[in-house]
Write a protein that holds these residues in place. Structure first.
Motif: not given
Length: 129
Positions: A25-53
């Protein structure tokens, strides 16, 4: 300002499936990517998947390729991550994110957390063996 809210996390058995949702909400995001990331305990946040809208390009991390699928419901301004054949190593907090500026170029760099400014609160995914 963009607000992102994840839902759909939970507990699954190894080999099971879950679907995460990310409502924006707040913005349509049609002009940018949306990504899914995950972070396990003690690890860095890592990219899982993304889509450039902007152009529809989709990227997956090798760890999840052929098991996870990213999609978008434009009318609902919501993005999804369908996770199949889950493994215990998929256990993590999952976040959706969006960059602070339009995404003019596609590429695997969109799987890097540093490219993103806005984040949801996260959804716990736990996979038991």
């Amino acid at each position: 300002q963009v607000q992102l809210v994840e839902s759909g996390g939970g507990l699954a058995q190894s080999g099971g499936s879950l679907r995460l949702s990310c409502a924006a909400s707040g913005l349509a995001l049609d002009d940018r990517a949306v990504g899914w990331f995950r972070q396990a305990p003690g690890k860095e946040r890592e990219g899982v998947s993304c889509i450039n809208n902007r152009d529809g390009s989709i990227y997956y991390a090798e760890k999840v390729k052929d098991r996870f699928t990213i999609s978008r419901d434009k009318a609902k301004n919501t993005w999804y991550l369908q996770m199949n054949d889950l493994k215990p190593e998929d256990t993590a907090i999952y976040y959706c994110g969006a960059p602070g500026i339009p995404t003019y170029y596609s590429g695997t760099y969109l799987l890097l957390a540093r490219e993103y400014k806005y984040w949801g609160q996260g959804a716990q995914v736990t996979v038991s063996s």
